[in-house]
Design a protein around this motif. Structure first.
Motif, PDB file in Angstrom:
ATOM      1  N   TYR A  39      39.991  26.154  27.682  1.00  0.00           N
ATOM      2  CA  TYR A  39      41.047  27.156  27.484  1.00  0.00           C
ATOM      3  C   TYR A  39      42.064  26.628  26.466  1.00  0.00           C
ATOM      4  CZ  TYR A  39      43.572  31.227  29.415  1.00  0.00           C
ATOM      5  OH  TYR A  39      44.167  32.444  29.603  1.00  0.00           O
ATOM      6  N   ALA A  83      48.091  34.898  35.698  1.00  0.00           N
ATOM      7  CA  ALA A  83      47.079  35.957  35.637  1.00  0.00           C
ATOM      8  C   ALA A  83      46.932  36.526  34.223  1.00  0.00           C
ATOM      9  CB  ALA A  83      47.446  37.071  36.612  1.00  0.00           C
ATOM     10  N   LEU A 121      44.298  35.122  28.150  1.00  0.00           N
ATOM     11  CA  LEU A 121      43.385  35.584  27.107  1.00  0.00           C
ATOM     12  C   LEU A 121      42.449  36.645  27.683  1.00  0.00           C
ATOM     13  CD1 LEU A 121      42.669  32.060  25.655  1.00  0.00           C
ATOM     14  CD2 LEU A 121      44.168  33.819  24.706  1.00  0.00           C
ATOM     15  N   GLY A 122      42.085  36.490  28.949  1.00  0.00           N
ATOM     16  CA  GLY A 122      41.205  37.464  29.597  1.00  0.00           C
ATOM     17  C   GLY A 122      41.793  38.863  29.578  1.00  0.00           C
ATOM     18  N   SER A 142      49.115  30.687  31.392  1.00  0.00           N
ATOM     19  CA  SER A 142      47.907  30.463  32.200  1.00  0.00           C
ATOM     20  C   SER A 142      47.529  28.988  32.205  1.00  0.00           C
ATOM     21  CB  SER A 142      46.720  31.260  31.639  1.00  0.00           C
ATOM     22  OG  SER A 142      46.988  32.626  31.660  1.00  0.00           O
ATOM     23  N   SER A 165      43.204  35.182  38.071  1.00  0.00           N
ATOM     24  CA  SER A 165      43.214  33.725  38.323  1.00  0.00           C
ATOM     25  C   SER A 165      42.820  33.366  39.751  1.00  0.00           C
ATOM     26  CB  SER A 165      44.603  33.111  38.076  1.00  0.00           C
ATOM     27  OG  SER A 165      45.050  33.380  36.800  1.00  0.00           O
ATOM     28  N   ILE A 178      38.296  24.299  33.322  1.00  0.00           N
ATOM     29  CA  ILE A 178      38.697  25.496  32.575  1.00  0.00           C
ATOM     30  C   ILE A 178      39.764  25.146  31.550  1.00  0.00           C
ATOM     31  CG2 ILE A 178      39.736  27.806  32.713  1.00  0.00           C
ATOM     32  CD1 ILE A 178      38.497  28.133  35.433  1.00  0.00           C
TER      33      ILE A 178
HETATM   34  N1  TRP Z   1      43.642  34.731  34.284  1.00  0.00           N
HETATM   35  C1  TRP Z   1      43.436  34.036  33.055  1.00  0.00           C
HETATM   36  C2  TRP Z   1      43.192  35.037  31.936  1.00  0.00           C
HETATM   37  O1  TRP Z   1      43.206  36.211  32.119  1.00  0.00           O
HETATM   38  C3  TRP Z   1      42.280  33.080  33.089  1.00  0.00           C
HETATM   39  C4  TRP Z   1      42.097  32.334  34.349  1.00  0.00           C
HETATM   40  C5  TRP Z   1      41.061  32.395  35.180  1.00  0.00           C
HETATM   41  C6  TRP Z   1      42.973  31.445  34.918  1.00  0.00           C
HETATM   42  N2  TRP Z   1      41.244  31.599  36.248  1.00  0.00           N
HETATM   43  C7  TRP Z   1      42.393  31.004  36.121  1.00  0.00           C
HETATM   44  C8  TRP Z   1      44.187  31.006  34.543  1.00  0.00           C
HETATM   45  C9  TRP Z   1      43.065  30.146  36.938  1.00  0.00           C
HETATM   46  C10 TRP Z   1      44.864  30.140  35.350  1.00  0.00           C
HETATM   47  C11 TRP Z   1      44.304  29.721  36.558  1.00  0.00           C
HETATM   48  O2  TRP Z   1      42.973  34.626  30.832  1.00  0.00           O
END
Ligand code: TRP
Length: 458
Positions: A106, A23, A26-27, A323, A231, A102
């Motif tokens: 990412y 969770a 980067l977000g 992540s 996530s 993603i």
């Molecule tokens: N939660 C991650 C962040 O805050 C980004 C993200 C979104 C993620 N969906 C995901 C990471 C699914 C792992 C799995 O940057």
């Protein structure tokens, strides 16, 4: 795969830290502080917390319950509880595909953070004392045809190396170290930030409540962000939930994970804005804040580049890596459950994701003119995954758990292992049904319609 053979987390804490690692990314660190400052500070934080209750907790519980019940990857989980229904298997597959997509972009950003950690450590960043010069450096670095690809590869190799080791020896062990390290670095940065002269203006920008900024758009941004940062919507939590044994308390684990993610997001704001304001810079959003304003700002601080800039980018590396791992694990788990060998799968999946990441990385350089509906390749993947696949996945997981699997079956899954929920069964069951059948899917449907661009909200 049956319950005996499946690998489980060694401890509840290991499970919580790994999920929090997924969770916190980067977000949480670069997006949350900025949107909070932009959309009403403390007032936005309240809205955000409401959204977390409305969506974050129920959807995360849905995913964990599905995973633990079936002990399978997302595709297998949907298949097992829908009588092998094709449509629901496709929904599970959509999650696996989102993980693949993603991670491709990412990982490109993850590579930048590794590069910036090294650039800080070697003093290269020290030359850039104004935001504009730092930005020029960022543009020329990301446009370079080779270096960003090299760091993208390094990031992928790190993810593969961990997933290769398996659930306990890889993912759990690494997160047990990374997450505490992340907290220590953040706390050190907050102490430094808050003791700078003039730090108060930053705290004020970040947290001063301004209720007039709470527009409909602010609510949607809060819901959308809550969802992304936790996530949810692509089966990452279904996958992590499938490694949970029956003794684990899913309810308290969910509250912990959400608490940790929210705490890190808030702490990131407290570590960043006081520094930006104390050094007299303008707050900006997203990549602008991280790669333009901050390098210049750190350079003005005592011990600047070598210490604070290195620590900050290292913090981002940790967050991105934990992540990234979970994204790769979703893809790997799917293939492992189909009977493939984990080690080979991790390497192959990692390699293919690396390949998809190449055009993403090059869209800042040689491919920058190449546009799909007005977006470069990187933005296209991001838009497709974050605005379409994830909200749709979140909506469908609720509908599935509430209506197909059923709110009472899913409730029993959550209650098993949790004394707290078990004790107040009747009251909680009603509440759960209401959320998971009506309220949460409705909220998700609105987010989906807006984020897919069907409807515009100002
Ligand atoms: N939660 C991650 C962040 O805050 C980004 C993200 C979104 C993620 N969906 C995901 C990471 C699914 C792992 C799995 O940057």
């Amino acid at each position: 795969m049956n319950q005996e053979k499946r690998e489980h987390w060694k401890s509840q804490i290991g499970f919580i830290l790994a999920s929090a690692g997924s969770a916190i990314g980067l977000g949480s660190i670069w997006r949350f502080p900025y949107i909070t400052g932009e959309y009403g500070g403390g007032a936005f934080v309240i809205v955000y917390l409401v959204c977390i209750v409305l969506i974050g907790i129920p959807v995360m519980l849905c995913e964990f319950a599905l995973g633990r019940r079936t002990q399978r990857d997302p595709v297998g989980a949907y298949a097992a509880l829908s009588g092998n229904n094709r449509f629901w298997k496709l929904v599970g597959f959509m999650g696996v595909a989102s993980g693949f997509i993603i991670l491709a972009y990412y990982s490109v950003v993850g590579g930048w953070t590794i590069a910036y950690t090294l650039k800080s450590l070697t003093g290269q960043i020290a030359q850039f004392t104004t935001p504009d010069s730092a930005w020029q450096e960022f543009l020329s670095f990301t446009a370079h045809p080779l270096w960003p690809l090299f760091f993208h590869a390094v990031f992928m190799v790190l993810c593969v190396a961990v997933v290769y080791g398996g659930v306990r020896k890889g993912i759990e062990r690494v997160n047990d170290v990374l997450m505490p390290a992340l907290f220590v670095i953040l706390i050190a940065m907050i102490i430094r930030a808050l003791t700078l002269p003039g730090a108060g203006a930053g705290v004020e920008f970040f947290l001063k409540p301004d209720f007039s900024k709470l527009t409909a758009k602010a609510w949607l941004i809060a819901i959308g962000h809550g969802f992304f940062t936790l996530s949810l919507g692509m089966g990452a939590m279904i996958t992590y939930g499938s490694y949970v044994d029956r003794k684990t308390d899913l309810w308290s684990a969910t509250l912990w994970i959400i608490f940790l993610d929210t705490a890190v997001s808030m702490m990131a704001g407290l570590a960043i804005f006081p520094v930006v304001f104390a050094m007299g810079a303008d707050p900006a959003g997203g990549p602008g804040l991280i790669f333009k304003v901050l390098p210049a700002v750190f350079n003005k601080m005592p011990g600047g580049t070598y210490l604070w800039s290195t620590l900050f980018f290292f913090l981002l590396v940790i967050a991105a890596l934990a992540s990234g791992l979970s994204l790769l694990e979703v893809v790997t788990a799917h293939l492992v459950d189909k009977g493939y060998d984990r080690k080979k799968t991790a390497v192959w999946a990692g390699f293919l994701i690396f390949l998809l990441g190449i055009p993403c990385s090059l869209s800042f350089g040689v491919l920058s003119e190449y546009k799909i509906f007005g977006r470069n390749f990187f933005d296209t993947l991001d838009y497709f995954a974050a605005n379409i696949l994830l909200p749709l996945g979140g909506l469908l997981v609720c509908v599935f758990v509430g209506w197909v699997w059923g709110s009472s079956h899913s409730f029993h899954e959550i209650a098993s292992g949790s004394e707290e929920v078990h004790e107040h069964k009747h009251k909680w069951l009603k509440c759960w049904s209401f959320f998971v059948r009506y309220l949460t899917p409705l909220a998700m449907a609105v987010v989906f319609i807006v984020s897919a661009g069907v409807m515009k909200v100002e």
